[in-house]
Design a protein around this motif. Sequence first.
Motif, short mmCIF file in Angstrom:
data_model
loop_
_atom_site.label_atom_id
_atom_site.label_comp_id
_atom_site.label_asym_id
_atom_site.label_seq_id
_atom_site.Cartn_x
_atom_site.Cartn_y
_atom_site.Cartn_z
N ALA A 83 -3.21 6.00 -1.32
CA ALA A 83 -2.76 5.83 -0.17
C ALA A 83 -2.49 4.49 0.20
O ALA A 83 -1.41 3.92 0.91
N SER A 84 -3.45 3.59 -0.15
CA SER A 84 -3.44 2.34 0.20
C SER A 84 -2.39 1.48 -0.29
O SER A 84 -1.90 0.04 0.09
N MET A 85 -1.67 1.96 -1.50
CA MET A 85 -0.51 1.54 -2.00
C MET A 85 0.86 1.61 -1.43
O MET A 85 1.55 1.22 -1.90
N ILE A 86 0.78 2.61 -0.67
CA ILE A 86 2.08 3.17 -0.29
C ILE A 86 2.72 2.97 1.06
O ILE A 86 3.63 2.52 1.29
N LYS A 87 1.83 2.51 2.09
CA LYS A 87 2.15 2.28 3.35
C LYS A 87 3.06 0.98 3.57
O LYS A 87 2.50 0.12 3.04
N ASN A 88 4.18 1.27 4.22
CA ASN A 88 5.04 0.04 4.31
C ASN A 88 5.69 -0.61 3.16
O ASN A 88 6.23 -1.63 3.37
N LYS A 89 5.60 0.08 2.03
CA LYS A 89 6.32 -0.36 0.76
C LYS A 89 7.50 0.03 0.40
O LYS A 89 7.94 1.24 0.70
N LYS A 90 8.15 -0.54 -0.19
CA LYS A 90 9.74 -0.25 -0.87
C LYS A 90 9.35 0.08 -2.23
O LYS A 90 8.69 -0.83 -2.92
N ILE A 91 9.40 1.31 -2.54
CA ILE A 91 9.19 1.87 -3.80
C ILE A 91 10.16 2.33 -4.67
O ILE A 91 11.08 2.97 -4.08
#
Length: 460
Positions: free
Chosen positions: A338-346
């Motif tokens: 979860a900590s890697m995902i928030k507000n990220k362009k993936i």
Amino acid sequence: MKKESCGLFGIYGHKDAARMTYFGLYALQHRGQESAGIVTFDGQKTFEHKGMGLVPDVFQENDLKKLLGHIAIGHVRYSTTGASQLRNAQPFLVHFKDLQIAIGHNGNLINTWELRQELENEGIIFQTTMDSEVIVHLLAKYLNGNSLENALAKALNKIKGAYSLLLLVNNKLIALRDPFGFRPLSIGKMGSSYVFASETCAFDLLEAEYIRCIRPGEMIVIENDRMSSFQFAEPEKPAPCVFELIYFARPDSIIFDKPVYLARKKMGEILAQESPIEADFVMPFPDSGVYAAIGYAQESKLPFEMAMIRNHYVGRTFIQPSQDMRDFGVRVKLNPVASMIKNKKIIIVEDSIVRGTTIRTRVKKLRELGAREIHMRVSCPPIRYPCFFGIDFSSKGELIASSQRIDEIARFIGLDSLHYLTIEGLKKSIEWQDNFCMACFNEEYPLKPGQKCGKFCIEW
């Protein structure tokens, strides 16, 4: 998701042939998780053991001790024809006159129904619903007045489709591939023993030396510690299944004389060249997309992150019998960080999209965790057409790309953008030499129903 082919392993001339075959099948477990079996020969009689489930569940120490002999063949199965039942587990063993015949088959025949009707009209009684049994009955039919090898060649001249076969017939071990070479089968040496396997990762586990891939239309016979090679049929234009390189094979294997790891990495590199995009990082859905994702990240100079963690003690999602259970399996099998995902362009790199339902569930979870943008890059072209040669997406209705445009697929899955590797890009990544079957992408089937497969060209 995608259903597997099957896995074959055989060994000739080893005092502990059953145990070596057990380890070989263990290395090939990814090719079939439905059933497993081993047949051995000790010079006088055959011994067999098979069951439903994974290799270590089917075989215990006492089972291996009962499998006597210096010759063995083994099989792991995922059904493409025939129900998931113990009677359809392979190797399939029959007794005919003074011969004890065991057969293991990887592939799928496309004229089984016609041949089965023909044989039943002649009074043949079938014990299973799998296409492989047809081969055994045809072999028995042609054995009168013919040598074993000649009868087998005549039988194979009647069938159409994909088949890599291992046969244990008394003191002979026979390995062969169909004239198109759809499915892989390789030969190696372990000391003085000959070994055969669908993938070379089985050789690596046993520290066997990889010699080469068996040629299309080639039959290898080992008897009395001597190996003979014959061309039982005129080879057609080679058509090995490109999906072996995209998905099926283990990345540490050599398939059709090509290193799988490097091929998948190259697919990712070319995918990045075809469709670059700014993002915070590149991630795969483990494990199938990992190696293409590495290639994409390195080519695009973006960080590579394992932002989804796989539970390795959960079976592959496509084994589940219902869609509800399949979705549950997705949640159990993969969990995002979860900590890697928030507000990220993936950027997600995946090897393929079949129905799209599994990927949709995963993308939805990333959205719930606050991903700002989700872009997907797929390391093969859209799968639009069914496969008849051993991959169980056998109807167009199962394939999302057969009825929807790419932008529609993106909306269904919940993506900001979607790009598939082009056919030209795939050819470049595998050093295309006009010798792979890509019918699931372009509908150019090497062999169609009603077309003769190979010509009988040898006499023993």
